[in-house]
Design an enzyme around this catalytic site. Structure first.
Site, PDB file in Angstrom:
ATOM      1  N   TYR A  41      -5.941 -18.046  13.182  1.00  0.00           N
ATOM      2  CA  TYR A  41      -7.046 -17.530  12.451  1.00  0.00           C
ATOM      3  C   TYR A  41      -8.248 -18.523  12.546  1.00  0.00           C
ATOM      4  CZ  TYR A  41      -4.341 -13.701  10.201  1.00  0.00           C
ATOM      5  OH  TYR A  41      -4.488 -12.372  10.475  1.00  0.00           O
ATOM      6  N   ARG A  81       0.658  -1.012   0.029  1.00  0.00           N
ATOM      7  CA  ARG A  81       0.112   0.089  -0.172  1.00  0.00           C
ATOM      8  C   ARG A  81       0.941   1.217   0.475  1.00  0.00           C
ATOM      9  NH1 ARG A  81      -3.442  -1.382   5.365  1.00  0.00           N
ATOM     10  NH2 ARG A  81      -1.163  -2.467   5.141  1.00  0.00           N
TER      11      ARG A  81
END
Length: 353
Positions: free
Chosen positions: A155, A32
């Site tokens: 997760y 990003r």
């Protein structure tokens, strides 16, 4: 024998050669903070599209290579990418990370998981890694990466990112048999995936045990370390010469344990002084890191001083320069460029410092 000039510089460090300067790459170096990546993200808004359409993932992986010429080029992917291939459905929500639905909460769900067949469930990995090798030739090492069993289990059981890890710790401490079974299955799938990445062209593989730093040392010894070992041992049986890196977030208290995992290289975060890390790990374990990603917000003089300090403390053998974790999203791109430029001139800069 291949001449050392033909071996990627990062591989030479991973093998313990004494070098003029350390090789350098950055975790999350595709991402990003780069305008090129943000532009591409507008065209392909889904992370899974960006990482699973080969030409898009190749483009994202190569963006930092074209811009900065790091010594390592890493596959653009996610640690949860292989989970659907064993029967754990997931998606990756923009800005939120992986979502596992339904999460793994019962022994029946664990027993229903099946072995990983990468050719079938991960057909995009081979063209990505093969093309990256062709594109960067021997000018950089191509890195693959995987999640570690504990972190993937966290997760899968939590269903998403967590601040407290209360669901998986509940399972660990109240139903350990179920969790151990899940960790075994995940270990074997991850070992298969590491071997597959190497066969497809990865020259170094990094395992991210991002959440193992949330464990007490005795629980790390029970739920993380044995399964890191299980993966690395299986990979060593078939690919004994491929360097393996282990990263644990917030690992200052666990360094010595990380050194027992079977990894060749331990990634050190910035909460540990690099000279102390080398002392604690011993010279037979190589190191990666460990600049605080926040340093890249500083002035060029500040960035340079911190880079040189890290390199001095690590010594000229068995060190890969990196950040202690991933580059932060709003880091100025010119500071990333300066980080790489400085690292590549480190030998001259240290000689005149």
């Amino acid at each position: 024998m291949t001449g050392s000039a033909e071996i990627p510089y990062l591989l030479r460090a991973a093998r313990g050669e004494a070098l003029e300067r350390p090789p350098v790459w950055m975790m999350r170096q595709a991402g990003r903070y780069m305008k090129a990546y943000r532009d591409l993200r507008e065209k392909y808004p889904s992370f899974r599209e960006r990482s699973e359409i080969p030409e898009v993932a190749i483009e994202v992986s190569l963006q930092p290579w074209r811009a900065f010429k790091p010594d390592g080029v890493i596959l653009f992917s996610d640690i949860v990418t292989p989970l659907p291939g064993i029967g754990i459905e997931m998606d990756i929500a923009e800005g939120k990370g992986p979502i596992i639905d339904p999460p793994i909460r019962s022994l029946e769900q664990v027993e229903n998981l099946h072995p990983l067949d990468p050719d079938e469930s991960l057909p995009f990995i081979k063209p990505i890694l093969t093309t990256l090798r062709q594109e960067v030739k021997n000018e950089a090492a191509v890195l693959g990466f995987v999640g570690a069993p504990w972190t993937l289990a966290a997760y899968a059981v939590e269903g998403k990112g967590s601040k407290t890890y209360s669901v998986i710790k509940n399972m660990a401490f109240s139903e350990p048999t179920m969790l151990h079974r899940l960790l075994e299955k995940l270990s074997d799938a991850i070992a298969t995936y590491v071997r597959y990445q190497i066969d497809c062209g990865a020259q170094v593989v990094q395992m991210f045990d991002s959440w193992a730093g949330q464990l007490s040392p005795q629980d790390y010894d029970t739920f993380a370390l044995p399964y890191q070992k299980r993966v690395f041992e299986q990979v060593r049986q078939t690919h004994p010469d491929t360097p393996l890196i282990l990263l644990v977030t917030g690992s200052g208290g666990l360094l010595e344990r990380m050194g027992q995992s079977g990894a060749n290289i331990v990634s050190v975060d910035w909460t540990v002084d690099m000279a102390e890390a080398r002392q604690r790990l011993g010279r037979q374990i190589h190191v990666q890191g460990n600049l605080d990603p926040g340093v890249l917000y500083g002035s060029k003089d500040f960035i340079r001083d911190r880079i040189l300090d890290t390199i001095r403390k690590a010594g000229n053998q068995g060190h890969i320069l990196n950040l202690g974790h991933g580059v932060l999203p709003n880091t100025p791109e010119e500071n990333v460029a300066f980080f790489f430029e400085t690292a590549k001139q480190a030998d001259q800069l240290l000689a005149t410092a």
